[in-house]
Write a protein that holds these residues in place. Structure first.
Motif, PDB file in Angstrom:
ATOM      1  N   ARG A 205       0.806  -1.221   0.000  1.00 54.09           N
ATOM      2  CA  ARG A 205       0.000   0.000   0.000  1.00 54.09           C
ATOM      3  C   ARG A 205       0.839   1.271   0.000  1.00 54.09           C
ATOM      4  NH1 ARG A 205      -4.304  -1.938  -1.954  1.00 54.09           N
ATOM      5  NH2 ARG A 205      -5.175   0.136  -1.568  1.00 54.09           N
ATOM      6  N   CYS A 206       2.130   1.176   0.239  1.00 55.34           N
ATOM      7  CA  CYS A 206       2.966   2.377   0.293  1.00 55.34           C
ATOM      8  C   CYS A 206       3.357   2.809  -1.123  1.00 55.34           C
ATOM      9  CB  CYS A 206       4.218   2.112   1.124  1.00 55.34           C
ATOM     10  SG  CYS A 206       5.345   0.913   0.384  1.00 55.34           S
ATOM     11  N   PRO A 207       3.862   4.036  -1.287  1.00 49.97           N
ATOM     12  CA  PRO A 207       4.361   4.466  -2.597  1.00 49.97           C
ATOM     13  C   PRO A 207       5.547   3.607  -3.026  1.00 49.97           C
ATOM     14  CG  PRO A 207       4.078   6.340  -1.124  1.00 49.97           C
ATOM     15  CD  PRO A 207       3.945   5.116  -0.282  1.00 49.97           C
ATOM     16  N   VAL A 208       5.587   3.259  -4.309  1.00 53.20           N
ATOM     17  CA  VAL A 208       6.661   2.424  -4.852  1.00 53.20           C
ATOM     18  C   VAL A 208       7.188   3.049  -6.142  1.00 53.20           C
ATOM     19  CG1 VAL A 208       7.317   0.151  -5.757  1.00 53.20           C
ATOM     20  CG2 VAL A 208       5.633   0.319  -3.896  1.00 53.20           C
ATOM     21  N   LEU A 209       8.500   3.120  -6.251  1.00 52.30           N
ATOM     22  CA  LEU A 209       9.147   3.460  -7.514  1.00 52.30           C
ATOM     23  C   LEU A 209       9.724   2.170  -8.085  1.00 52.30           C
ATOM     24  CD1 LEU A 209      10.157   5.630  -9.543  1.00 52.30           C
ATOM     25  CD2 LEU A 209      12.295   5.666  -8.223  1.00 52.30           C
ATOM     26  N   VAL A 210       9.228   1.756  -9.230  1.00 52.97           N
ATOM     27  CA  VAL A 210       9.772   0.595  -9.926  1.00 52.97           C
ATOM     28  C   VAL A 210      10.736   1.108 -10.989  1.00 52.97           C
ATOM     29  CG1 VAL A 210       9.269  -1.430 -11.355  1.00 52.97           C
ATOM     30  CG2 VAL A 210       7.693  -0.768  -9.514  1.00 52.97           C
ATOM     31  N   VAL A 211      11.973   0.617 -10.946  1.00 50.01           N
ATOM     32  CA  VAL A 211      13.006   1.049 -11.882  1.00 50.01           C
ATOM     33  C   VAL A 211      13.293  -0.096 -12.841  1.00 50.01           C
ATOM     34  CG1 VAL A 211      15.269   2.099 -12.138  1.00 50.01           C
ATOM     35  CG2 VAL A 211      13.976   2.460 -10.024  1.00 50.01           C
ATOM     36  N   ALA A 212      12.922   0.085 -14.081  1.00 51.03           N
ATOM     37  CA  ALA A 212      13.147  -0.939 -15.104  1.00 51.03           C
ATOM     38  C   ALA A 212      14.548  -0.776 -15.689  1.00 51.03           C
ATOM     39  CB  ALA A 212      12.104  -0.821 -16.207  1.00 51.03           C
ATOM     40  N   ALA A 213      15.205  -1.913 -15.956  1.00 48.85           N
ATOM     41  CA  ALA A 213      16.553  -1.907 -16.528  1.00 48.85           C
ATOM     42  C   ALA A 213      16.457  -2.213 -18.024  1.00 48.85           C
ATOM     43  CB  ALA A 213      17.427  -2.939 -15.838  1.00 48.85           C
ATOM     44  N   ALA A 230       0.891  -3.988 -11.294  1.00 48.77           N
ATOM     45  CA  ALA A 230       0.212  -4.796 -10.286  1.00 48.77           C
ATOM     46  C   ALA A 230       0.201  -4.141  -8.911  1.00 48.77           C
ATOM     47  CB  ALA A 230       0.880  -6.171 -10.188  1.00 48.77           C
ATOM     48  N   LEU A 231       0.937  -3.052  -8.754  1.00 51.03           N
ATOM     49  CA  LEU A 231       1.028  -2.369  -7.467  1.00 51.03           C
ATOM     50  C   LEU A 231       0.025  -1.226  -7.390  1.00 51.03           C
ATOM     51  CD1 LEU A 231       4.916  -2.271  -7.317  1.00 51.03           C
ATOM     52  CD2 LEU A 231       3.451  -3.534  -5.722  1.00 51.03           C
ATOM     53  N   PRO A 232      -0.617  -1.023  -6.244  1.00 50.30           N
ATOM     54  CA  PRO A 232      -1.637   0.018  -6.137  1.00 50.30           C
ATOM     55  C   PRO A 232      -1.114   1.439  -6.302  1.00 50.30           C
ATOM     56  CG  PRO A 232      -1.884  -1.606  -4.377  1.00 50.30           C
ATOM     57  CD  PRO A 232      -0.575  -1.879  -5.045  1.00 50.30           C
ATOM     58  N   HIS A 233       0.117   1.719  -5.841  1.00 55.24           N
ATOM     59  CA  HIS A 233       0.629   3.093  -5.825  1.00 55.24           C
ATOM     60  C   HIS A 233       2.059   3.119  -6.361  1.00 55.24           C
ATOM     61  CE1 HIS A 233      -2.884   3.974  -3.389  1.00 55.24           C
ATOM     62  NE2 HIS A 233      -2.519   3.017  -2.550  1.00 55.24           N
ATOM     63  N   ALA A 234       2.207   2.821  -7.648  1.00 59.70           N
ATOM     64  CA  ALA A 234       3.543   2.694  -8.224  1.00 59.70           C
ATOM     65  C   ALA A 234       3.779   3.704  -9.335  1.00 59.70           C
ATOM     66  CB  ALA A 234       3.764   1.286  -8.758  1.00 59.70           C
ATOM     67  N   LYS A 235       5.034   4.118  -9.411  1.00 62.19           N
ATOM     68  CA  LYS A 235       5.529   4.942 -10.511  1.00 62.19           C
ATOM     69  C   LYS A 235       6.653   4.165 -11.177  1.00 62.19           C
ATOM     70  CE  LYS A 235       8.106   9.262 -11.292  1.00 62.19           C
ATOM     71  NZ  LYS A 235       8.716  10.448 -10.621  1.00 62.19           N
ATOM     72  N   LEU A 236       6.790   4.277 -12.495  1.00 61.71           N
ATOM     73  CA  LEU A 236       7.808   3.542 -13.235  1.00 61.71           C
ATOM     74  C   LEU A 236       8.783   4.501 -13.891  1.00 61.71           C
ATOM     75  CD1 LEU A 236       8.653   0.669 -14.483  1.00 61.71           C
ATOM     76  CD2 LEU A 236       7.448   1.487 -16.518  1.00 61.71           C
ATOM     77  N   VAL A 237      10.084   4.191 -13.758  1.00 60.50           N
ATOM     78  CA  VAL A 237      11.115   4.880 -14.523  1.00 60.50           C
ATOM     79  C   VAL A 237      12.006   3.819 -15.160  1.00 60.50           C
ATOM     80  CG1 VAL A 237      11.114   6.941 -13.073  1.00 60.50           C
ATOM     81  CG2 VAL A 237      12.703   5.076 -12.567  1.00 60.50           C
ATOM     82  N   ARG A 238      12.749   4.201 -16.182  1.00 62.20           N
ATOM     83  CA  ARG A 238      13.642   3.284 -16.888  1.00 62.20           C
ATOM     84  C   ARG A 238      15.058   3.845 -16.864  1.00 62.20           C
ATOM     85  NH1 ARG A 238      10.316   0.202 -20.963  1.00 62.20           N
ATOM     86  NH2 ARG A 238      12.262  -0.140 -22.112  1.00 62.20           N
ATOM     87  N   LEU A 239      16.022   2.949 -16.647  1.00 58.99           N
ATOM     88  CA  LEU A 239      17.429   3.333 -16.682  1.00 58.99           C
ATOM     89  C   LEU A 239      18.176   2.429 -17.657  1.00 58.99           C
ATOM     90  CD1 LEU A 239      18.420   3.935 -12.926  1.00 58.99           C
ATOM     91  CD2 LEU A 239      17.750   5.619 -14.643  1.00 58.99           C
ATOM     92  N   ALA A 240      19.215   2.974 -18.281  1.00 65.97           N
ATOM     93  CA  ALA A 240      20.054   2.198 -19.198  1.00 65.97           C
ATOM     94  C   ALA A 240      21.053   1.399 -18.381  1.00 65.97           C
ATOM     95  CB  ALA A 240      20.764   3.124 -20.181  1.00 65.97           C
ATOM     96  N   ALA A 241      20.583   0.313 -17.787  1.00 65.05           N
ATOM     97  CA  ALA A 241      21.410  -0.501 -16.903  1.00 65.05           C
ATOM     98  C   ALA A 241      21.079  -1.962 -17.125  1.00 65.05           C
ATOM     99  CB  ALA A 241      21.171  -0.124 -15.449  1.00 65.05           C
ATOM    100  N   GLY A 242      21.931  -2.837 -16.600  1.00 59.39           N
ATOM    101  CA  GLY A 242      21.690  -4.262 -16.622  1.00 59.39           C
ATOM    102  C   GLY A 242      21.117  -4.726 -15.297  1.00 59.39           C
ATOM    103  N   HIS A 243      21.256  -6.024 -15.018  1.00 64.26           N
ATOM    104  CA  HIS A 243      20.601  -6.632 -13.871  1.00 64.26           C
ATOM    105  C   HIS A 243      21.149  -6.113 -12.543  1.00 64.26           C
ATOM    106  CE1 HIS A 243      17.969  -9.671 -12.236  1.00 64.26           C
ATOM    107  NE2 HIS A 243      18.944 -10.168 -11.499  1.00 64.26           N
ATOM    108  N   PHE A 244      22.450  -5.827 -12.498  1.00 66.27           N
ATOM    109  CA  PHE A 244      23.075  -5.374 -11.254  1.00 66.27           C
ATOM    110  C   PHE A 244      23.154  -3.845 -11.264  1.00 66.27           C
ATOM    111  CE2 PHE A 244      24.706  -9.627 -12.229  1.00 66.27           C
ATOM    112  CZ  PHE A 244      24.304 -10.304 -11.091  1.00 66.27           C
TER     113      PHE A 244
END
Length: 263
Positions: A205-213, A230-244
């Motif tokens: 239920r808390c705010p979530v930032l999902v960072v896609a790689a 799938a998260l109730p309170h999520a924002k999505l950003v993308r970064l030019a990164a790999g898995h780590f």
């Protein structure tokens, strides 16, 4: 500020941790499968020095107590609260986790909503496709039999694009990764093979930032986008990164955390 590595016995497991103590509730950093608190070194260099930061080696990882059975996601999530309790931290704290660490952070938020203020989940591994499970279990068995070195270069070739960092950073990361306890790593992979958080995610239920790689062959950006959805309170950003991501894109990760979690 007090900054030193320490160990603590939480009864179920003994953990190594480091607490950069300031005035605010600490940002808790949760590393990925096979990682350690050192995987956040480069991110810590770019975070505001006024920010309190708590990072630790998860059970079975780094210099924490090793595993003799699969730990379970609930136990890994509850370890965060056990550590906070042991340190006398009772106010809600923000969590930031990468890969499996992102899943652990989200599970902690779902299981202990009063203890988690917000989550930054970087390329979170929240489920595994059924067709991949047999392969993960076979890899776990091979690591337990033959050690980390026999699988290192194959796994890192898809999870760590070498062009993202200079040779020294990559070589140090690889050497640290090779130093994993093979049995503990295998038990983590066996847990990963059964992971499915689809029922748990709507409970965050808390705010979530999902960072896609964008350069993660193990966990493509589309999967992170699905987690955000799938998260109730999520924002999505993308970064030019790999898995780590904390190793491969430390300045960008620090900037994303600070924008989402200003102090």
């Amino acid at each position: 500020m007090n900054l030193r590595t320490q160990w603590i016995d939480l009864d179920e497991t003994a953990l190594r941790f480091e607490w950069r103590r300031a005035q605010d509730a600490p940002l808790v950093l949760v590393h990925e499968l096979g990682g350690s608190l050192n995987n956040w070194d480069r991110v810590l260099d770019h975070l505001e020095t006024a920010r309190s930061v708590l990072r630790y080696d998860a059970r079975g990882c780094g210099m924490s107590e090793k595993l003799r059975a699969a730990p379970g996601l609930a136990a890994l999530a509850d370890d965060i609260v056990r550590l906070l309790d042991a340190l006398g931290i009772d106010e809600p704290v923000p969590l930031a986790g990468c890969a499996l660490g992102g899943a652990v952070a989200l599970a902690c938020a779902a299981r202990h909503p009063a203890r988690v203020a917000a989550v930054v989940a970087m390329t979170p591994v929240t489920d595994v496709a059924s067709e991949r499970r047999a392969g993960l279990l076979a890899l776990a068995d091979r690591v337990a039999r033959e050690g980390m070195r026999v699988v290192a270069d194959g796994l890192l070739s898809v999870s760590f694009p070498r062009e993202l960092v200079d040779a020294q950073v990559y070589d140090e990361f690889r050497a640290r990764w090779l130093a994993n306890d093979p049995d503990s790593f295998a038990w983590q992979y066996r847990m990963l093979a059964q992971l499915d958080m689809r029922v748990l995610l709507p409970r965050v239920r808390c705010p979530v930032l999902v960072v896609a790689a964008e350069k993660d062959a193990l966990r493509p950006a589309a999967l992170s986008e699905a987690v955000a959805g799938a998260l109730p309170h999520a924002k999505l950003v993308r970064l030019a990164a790999g898995h780590f991501m904390p190793v491969q894109a430390a300045p960008e990760v620090a900037a994303a955390i600070q924008e989402f979690l200003p102090i």
